[in-house]
Design a protein around this motif. Structure first.
Motif, PDB file in Angstrom:
ATOM      1  N   LYS A  82      -4.921   0.256   4.857  1.00  0.00           N
ATOM      2  CA  LYS A  82      -5.482   1.530   4.375  1.00  0.00           C
ATOM      3  C   LYS A  82      -5.641   2.683   5.674  1.00  0.00           C
ATOM      4  N   TYR A 104       5.328   7.603  -0.067  1.00  0.00           N
ATOM      5  CA  TYR A 104       5.384   6.248   0.513  1.00  0.00           C
ATOM      6  C   TYR A 104       3.868   6.159   0.824  1.00  0.00           C
ATOM      7  N   PHE A 105       3.310   6.749   1.696  1.00  0.00           N
ATOM      8  CA  PHE A 105       2.058   6.603   2.373  1.00  0.00           C
ATOM      9  C   PHE A 105       0.808   6.939   1.116  1.00  0.00           C
ATOM     10  N   SER A 106       1.150   7.714   0.277  1.00  0.00           N
ATOM     11  CA  SER A 106      -0.162   8.014  -0.712  1.00  0.00           C
ATOM     12  C   SER A 106       0.029   7.627  -2.053  1.00  0.00           C
ATOM     13  N   MET A 110      -0.421   9.246   6.520  1.00  0.00           N
ATOM     14  CA  MET A 110      -0.223  10.513   5.382  1.00  0.00           C
ATOM     15  C   MET A 110      -0.561  11.702   6.094  1.00  0.00           C
ATOM     16  N   ARG A 141       5.366   2.745  -3.275  1.00  0.00           N
ATOM     17  CA  ARG A 141       5.665   1.757  -2.559  1.00  0.00           C
ATOM     18  C   ARG A 141       6.115   0.277  -3.148  1.00  0.00           C
ATOM     19  N   SER A 196       0.850   3.858  -4.491  1.00  0.00           N
ATOM     20  CA  SER A 196       1.003   2.471  -4.494  1.00  0.00           C
ATOM     21  C   SER A 196       2.302   2.211  -5.203  1.00  0.00           C
ATOM     22  N   GLN A 219      -4.019   2.919   8.489  1.00  0.00           N
ATOM     23  CA  GLN A 219      -2.728   3.149   8.853  1.00  0.00           C
ATOM     24  C   GLN A 219      -2.140   4.052   7.974  1.00  0.00           C
ATOM     25  N   ARG A 220      -2.131   3.806   6.658  1.00  0.00           N
ATOM     26  CA  ARG A 220      -1.768   4.814   5.583  1.00  0.00           C
ATOM     27  C   ARG A 220      -2.233   5.908   5.765  1.00  0.00           C
TER      28      ARG A 220
END
Length: 307
Positions: free
Chosen positions: A210, A268-270, A217, A275, A272, A212-213
């Motif tokens: 989390k 992708y980062f924000s 972001m 992803r 799920s 790292q995401r």
């Protein structure tokens, strides 16, 4: 002074990369909208829709570049294409700001905000953002169709080479664009993501993934604002201070088009939902397998060399 082949090449590259990436995203979020969407999903759906509208009107800019930066179609079509082209740029910046605010409030007020966080509010906010950017960019129609009996400039140019009467009206409005719908969203995003990262790293129970995401972001959003949107908006500031539209403004639009290629990283980062979509999962698996195979080949070559 303008190399139209460079401009055309960037437009084509953006179209070929951005269109499939955003089609994948819009399909993913569209499915989610029918199955308990979160406010974040609604904001990202609108961001994807903005990118797709931009890409649908990009062929008109490609035509312009291919014709040597001349416009041989009607001025009405010029104003329509320019209107949607610029509207989607500012819609994207405002939606990125809204996504940053949503994440910030969710971290700072996790329990209170969860009770207030409803998809309806995100939908209403998205509509307001579209209306704000659309209302601002209506300046395109006013400028292009402004009556000027003394105008002697060529009509084969789309939304450039403005008369003195057009400049007096257009340049101050562009400066307002720079302050209100670029600089303000940028400041808000910086504030929100710096605080988000700080909060995440002061809570030991938050997983490394989390954290790292959150960093990913923040970096993606700030890259879009600084790399994609800053050059074009700086041309507004320079134009206002010099009382003239700078000739290099054509080139500042090129990074703005790349926004549609970088937004999928934000998805992708924000999200799920994005992803965990089947296509993204297949791509991740393929990349991992390809990387693993490449590593095995390198190890084999090294072992043969040692022998």
């Amino acid at each position: 002074m303008i190399n139209h082949w460079v401009i055309l090449a960037v437009y084509i590259l953006t179209f070929l990369i951005g269109l499939p990436a955003n089609l994948l995203a819009i399909c993913t979020f569209f499915k989610k909208l029918g199955n308990k969407p979160s406010p974040n999903d609604i904001l990202l759906f609108n961001l994807t829709a903005s990118d797709l509208v931009f890409l649908l009107f990009l062929p008109f800019k490609m035509y312009e570049a291919g014709a040597g930066m001349e416009w041989h179609l009607s001025q009405t079509l010029c104003s329509i294409a320019s209107y949607f082209f610029f509207t989607t740029i500012y819609t994207s910046s405002l939606l990125l700001m809204a996504i940053a605010i949503d994440r910030y409030l969710g971290l700072v007020f996790p329990f209170k905000y969860r009770l207030m966080r409803k998809p309806l509010y995100a939908a209403a906010g998205s509509v307001i953002i579209w209306l704000v950017s659309a209302a601002h960019c209506s300046i395109v129609f006013i400028t292009v169709h402004m009556p000027d009996p003394n105008a002697t400039l060529s009509k084969n140019i789309c939304y450039e080479n403005f008369t003195e009467q057009q400049k007096k009206f257009l340049l101050p409005v562009r400066f307002e664009f720079f302050v209100v719908i670029y600089l303000l969203p940028l400041i808000v995003c910086i504030f929100c993501y710096i605080n988000c990262i700080y909060i995440l790293y002061t809570r030991p129970r938050i997983t490394k993934g989390k954290k790292q995401r959150a960093i990913g972001m923040a970096l993606c959003t700030l890259t879009i604002f600084l790399l994609c949107f800053l050059p074009y908006n700086l041309s507004h500031l320079v134009g206002f201070s010099s009382n003239d539209s700078p000739w290099w403004r054509y080139y500042t639009l090129l990074p703005s088009t790349l926004n549609t290629c970088l937004d999928p990283f934000v998805f992708y980062f924000s999200s799920s939902t994005f992803r965990e979509s089947k296509t993204v999962s297949v791509l991740k698996k393929w990349c991992f397998t390809h990387k693993k195979t490449k590593k095995k080949v390198e190890l084999s070559v090294i072992s043969i060399a040692v022998v």
